[in-house]
Design a protein around this motif. Structure first.
Motif, PDB file in Angstrom:
ATOM      1  N   LYS A 120       0.819  -1.208   0.000  1.00  0.00           N
ATOM      2  CA  LYS A 120       0.000   0.000   0.000  1.00  0.00           C
ATOM      3  C   LYS A 120       0.859   1.267   0.000  1.00  0.00           C
ATOM      4  N   GLY A 121       2.053   1.190   0.609  1.00  0.00           N
ATOM      5  CA  GLY A 121       2.950   2.336   0.567  1.00  0.00           C
ATOM      6  C   GLY A 121       3.457   2.610  -0.839  1.00  0.00           C
ATOM      7  N   LEU A 122       3.780   1.535  -1.568  1.00  0.00           N
ATOM      8  CA  LEU A 122       4.261   1.723  -2.936  1.00  0.00           C
ATOM      9  C   LEU A 122       3.156   2.258  -3.839  1.00  0.00           C
ATOM     10  N   ILE A 123       1.945   1.733  -3.698  1.00  0.00           N
ATOM     11  CA  ILE A 123       0.836   2.209  -4.535  1.00  0.00           C
ATOM     12  C   ILE A 123       0.590   3.692  -4.286  1.00  0.00           C
ATOM     13  N   GLU A 124       0.645   4.103  -3.021  1.00  0.00           N
ATOM     14  CA  GLU A 124       0.447   5.513  -2.697  1.00  0.00           C
ATOM     15  C   GLU A 124       1.515   6.382  -3.355  1.00  0.00           C
ATOM     16  N   ARG A 125       2.752   5.884  -3.428  1.00  0.00           N
ATOM     17  CA  ARG A 125       3.828   6.653  -4.043  1.00  0.00           C
ATOM     18  C   ARG A 125       3.731   6.655  -5.567  1.00  0.00           C
ATOM     19  N   MET A 126       3.115   5.620  -6.128  1.00  0.00           N
ATOM     20  CA  MET A 126       3.033   5.526  -7.582  1.00  0.00           C
ATOM     21  C   MET A 126       1.910   6.386  -8.151  1.00  0.00           C
ATOM     22  N   ILE A 127       0.855   6.616  -7.408  1.00  0.00           N
ATOM     23  CA  ILE A 127      -0.300   7.349  -7.955  1.00  0.00           C
ATOM     24  C   ILE A 127       0.085   8.737  -8.472  1.00  0.00           C
ATOM     25  N   PRO A 136       9.880   6.894  -8.487  1.00  0.00           N
ATOM     26  CA  PRO A 136      10.966   6.961  -7.507  1.00  0.00           C
ATOM     27  C   PRO A 136      12.101   5.995  -7.855  1.00  0.00           C
ATOM     28  N   ARG A 137      13.321   6.487  -7.728  1.00  0.00           N
ATOM     29  CA  ARG A 137      14.485   5.721  -8.145  1.00  0.00           C
ATOM     30  C   ARG A 137      14.608   4.412  -7.369  1.00  0.00           C
ATOM     31  N   ASP A 138      14.268   4.407  -6.085  1.00  0.00           N
ATOM     32  CA  ASP A 138      14.432   3.187  -5.288  1.00  0.00           C
ATOM     33  C   ASP A 138      13.510   2.075  -5.770  1.00  0.00           C
ATOM     34  N   ILE A 139      12.347   2.444  -6.310  1.00  0.00           N
ATOM     35  CA  ILE A 139      11.418   1.430  -6.827  1.00  0.00           C
ATOM     36  C   ILE A 139      11.993   0.788  -8.085  1.00  0.00           C
ATOM     37  N   ASP A 177      15.140   0.700  -8.990  1.00  0.00           N
ATOM     38  CA  ASP A 177      16.337  -0.060  -8.635  1.00  0.00           C
ATOM     39  C   ASP A 177      15.977  -1.404  -8.010  1.00  0.00           C
ATOM     40  N   SER A 178      14.950  -1.422  -7.171  1.00  0.00           N
ATOM     41  CA  SER A 178      14.553  -2.669  -6.523  1.00  0.00           C
ATOM     42  C   SER A 178      14.035  -3.680  -7.537  1.00  0.00           C
ATOM     43  N   VAL A 179      13.204  -3.225  -8.472  1.00  0.00           N
ATOM     44  CA  VAL A 179      12.704  -4.127  -9.512  1.00  0.00           C
ATOM     45  C   VAL A 179      13.849  -4.586 -10.405  1.00  0.00           C
ATOM     46  N   PHE A 180      14.771  -3.685 -10.731  1.00  0.00           N
ATOM     47  CA  PHE A 180      15.924  -4.017 -11.570  1.00  0.00           C
ATOM     48  C   PHE A 180      16.780  -5.108 -10.919  1.00  0.00           C
ATOM     49  N   ARG A 181      17.044  -4.970  -9.626  1.00  0.00           N
ATOM     50  CA  ARG A 181      17.876  -5.965  -8.929  1.00  0.00           C
ATOM     51  C   ARG A 181      17.206  -7.336  -8.926  1.00  0.00           C
TER      52      ARG A 181
END
Length: 637
Positions: free
Chosen positions: A447-454, A464-467, A469-473
């Motif tokens: 839910k935190g990621l969805i809130e940041r993506m909207i 956001p870069r951390d998102i 990077d996390s998917v890339f890794r």
């Protein structure tokens, strides 16, 4: 106050739905509630005749227990030992006038006297229906518990007192546990009773589904409302309220969006003498706005943990949500929508699909789209974490931009028949969370990621870069996942990377691109396809097993992968020449000074995916032969 106003206008635009039962996909019912009404879970249904005599009773099973009941401001917010009866249906301790005969206390007598006095006011008013009068006549006889005992709904002990808990002694007296004690949690006095009326010669609607009953109480209670004040939402002078609705997300939800009952703390003390000076909201607006919110959440809200994600239009409630993937908006397989391998027409396809929504939500006046996120930190307080009110056309344009730039080819959805389908477009935000954190991620992270993506979707902000990077890794670590999960993570990673580059890449292979990282990704893909063609089982290739190391030290790891390819090249013989030729051609385009161990950027995943996709799209008749033409065709690619 804009979100309250828009919810109020949504209620006004859907007055024809008020009081009508609707069903969710799981057959659970919900309703756009009339004002001055709420819902409760009933345990016992008592039926009376039109003459006010007892007819019958039964324990209500859980599937039918949700009951619409009239309520006052006091009863809707009662807590603890406060005596505040509901106007008609209520707990046994309130509606049973003979409780004292069966072990009741003075508290029960006080509750009943307050209850029957207020029910009498309604029954004797000019707004009362015949059903209200029948129920009042019956309850005023004060025989409810005795009737329920005779119906074997309630049971007595040796002292002629109500049995509140089904223990060994109750089993000794009456045998197996009766149905009521299987659905009731807590004391017997908390059993909720709903009443209805039976006729000998005609079919009557249940009281809790009767529009005449709704209207009767609304008109009766409107005369009981307090002083008027300026409503900060509508700008009109209307009866105000300080008690606002709860049960917003579900029947057990006690959190309120608006609360002003703290006269001893520092909620408003020091600035205002009374809470209404801070914000005055009329009773009508509060009721209609909150009831519209409940209805919308039941109808189309997405709930993760306790966080609610909701998108709606005031006049046309059903609008595409920013959290959805493109297949949800336009559920047609990719093969039917896209002909060009380069997919240059995809933006036009997105616009065409969203134009369908654009036309359906076009009205005679300006239509806006509302985006709201709700959550509660405690059991009693809820907050609006995010709210946007956007012009309909701007909103749909933003969605079109998102799905056209955060676009890639995906194959992790199923159609209605349960078959896997390919689709182009942006992934759902929930799937982005799974790609970033794994399929077993906790709801708090999702839910935190969805809130940041909207805001990235509706405001066009950078992801956001951390998102990314996390998917890339995770996409670079295929051995840590099942193959299906890695393929899903890989396509989502490519979509996010493409968006980060403003949608400048396509699934189709860009053979003219000489970017070092893109070329290294192409090399890895060819090595994977070559080895896969030689393998006789489904074990991971060396290219896949070394993928994580390859992303960090490409030159050194490529030397290892290339050495491991030699046995497979020998096994394939002439058939391997086609792939070997591609390897040589791609490697020759990487400058010598750039063929080093500098970690690869995100672009290498796009090169890997596009090269592998291009090889697997070759038709079966083009498989390599003695003239080294063609490649393998893999239906699972």
């Amino acid at each position: 106050m804009s979100w309250l106003l828009n919810l109020y206008e949504t209620y006004q635009s859907n007055l024809d739905r008020v009081g009508k039962i609707e069903l969710k996909a799981n057959e659970q019912s919900y309703m756009l509630l009339p004002i001055s009404h709420t819902t409760q879970t009933a345990h016992i249904e008592v039926r009376v005749t039109e003459d006010g005599e007892f007819h019958s009773a039964e324990v209500v099973d859980k599937g039918r227990a949700n009951t619409v009941i009239p309520c006052t401001e006091e009863s809707a917010s009662r807590a603890g030992a406060k005596v505040a009866p509901y106007p008609l249906h209520d707990k046994l301790g309130y509606v049973a006038g003979d409780y004292a005969l069966y072990g009741g206390t003075s508290k029960h007598e006080e509750q009943f006297e307050d209850y029957i006095r207020k029910l009498q006011d309604w029954a004797l008013s000019p707004y009362a229906t015949s059903k209200v009068k029948s129920i009042y006549t019956y309850l005023n006889r004060r025989t409810l518990i005795g009737d329920l005992v005779r119906e074997r709904i309630l049971f007595l002990d040796e002292n002629h007192h109500l049995i509140g808990k089904w223990d060994d002694q109750a089993v000794h007296l009456h045998g197996d546990k009766p149905p009521l004690f299987s659905v009731l949690v807590g004391e017997i006095e908390n059993a909720f009773i709903r009443f209805t009326v039976r006729s000998a010669d005609r079919q009557l609607l249940p009281v809790w589904e009767d529009p005449d009953m709704y209207d009767s109480f609304i008109r009766f209670y409107n005369e009981k409302l307090g002083d008027t004040d300026l409503c900060y939402v509508t700008g009109q002078w209307l009866p105000f309220t300080e008690r606002h609705v709860n049960k917003i997300r579900n029947a057990a939800d006690k959190a309120k969006l608006i609360s002003s009952n703290d006269t001893d703390g520092f909620t408003f003390r020091g600035r205002f003498k009374a809470s209404r000076e801070a914000a005055s909201i009329s009773y009508e607006v509060s009721q209609k706005a909150h009831n519209a919110l409940k209805w919308l959440i039941n109808r189309q809200g997405k709930i993760i943990g306790q966080r609610v994600f909701l998108v709606w239009g005031n006049d046309a409630t059903q609008v595409p949500s920013p959290e959805d993937d493109f297949y949800t908006i336009d559920p047609r397989p990719a093969e039917q929508k896209i002909i060009s391998e380069i997919h240059t027409d995809f933006a036009r396809e997105v616009a065409k699909a969203l134009d369908g929504y654009r036309n359906r939500i076009t009205g005679s006046k300006e239509i806006n789209v509302n985006i709201m996120i709700l959550d509660s930190a405690t059991t009693g307080r809820m907050a609006v974490l995010y709210y946007r009110n956007m012009d309909k056309d701007l909103y749909l344009d933003k969605l079109a931009e998102w799905h056209s730039t955060c676009m890639w080819l995906h194959q992790y959805r199923k159609d209605e028949a349960g078959n896997w389908v390919k689709f182009y477009g942006a992934p759902a935000t929930r799937d982005i969370a799974y790609a970033a954190y794994g399929s077993r991620v906790k709801d708090e992270l999702v839910k935190g990621l969805i809130e940041r993506m909207i805001p990235c979707i509706v405001d066009g902000r950078r992801i956001p870069r951390d998102i990314i990077d996390s998917v890339f890794r995770r996409a670079s670590s295929p051995v840590s996942m099942e193959p299906w999960e890695w393929e899903k993570t890989l396509s989502i990673a490519c979509a996010l990377i493409n968006r980060d580059h403003e949608g400048g890449f396509n699934v189709g292979l860009n053979e003219s691109l000489n970017d070092r990282d893109y070329l290294f990704g192409r090399l890895l893909a060819v090595a994977d396809v070559l080895e896969r063609a030689a393998l006789e089982d489904n074990r991971a290739t060396n290219a896949i097993r070394y993928m994580n190391a390859f992303a960090r030290h490409p030159a050194r790891t490529w030397s290892t992968i290339q050495s491991a390819l030699q046995p497979y090249q020998a096994k394939l013989g002439a058939k391997a020449a086609y792939w070997t030729k591609i390897i040589d051609e791609v490697a020759s385009r990487i400058p010598v000074e750039e063929f080093n161990n500098k970690p690869l950027s995100h672009l290498y995943l796009l090169g890997f995916y596009s090269q592998r996709h291009a090889l697997y799209q070759k038709r079966k008749e083009s498989e390599p032969d003695e003239n080294n033409q063609g490649v393998m065709n893999d239906d699972n690619a």
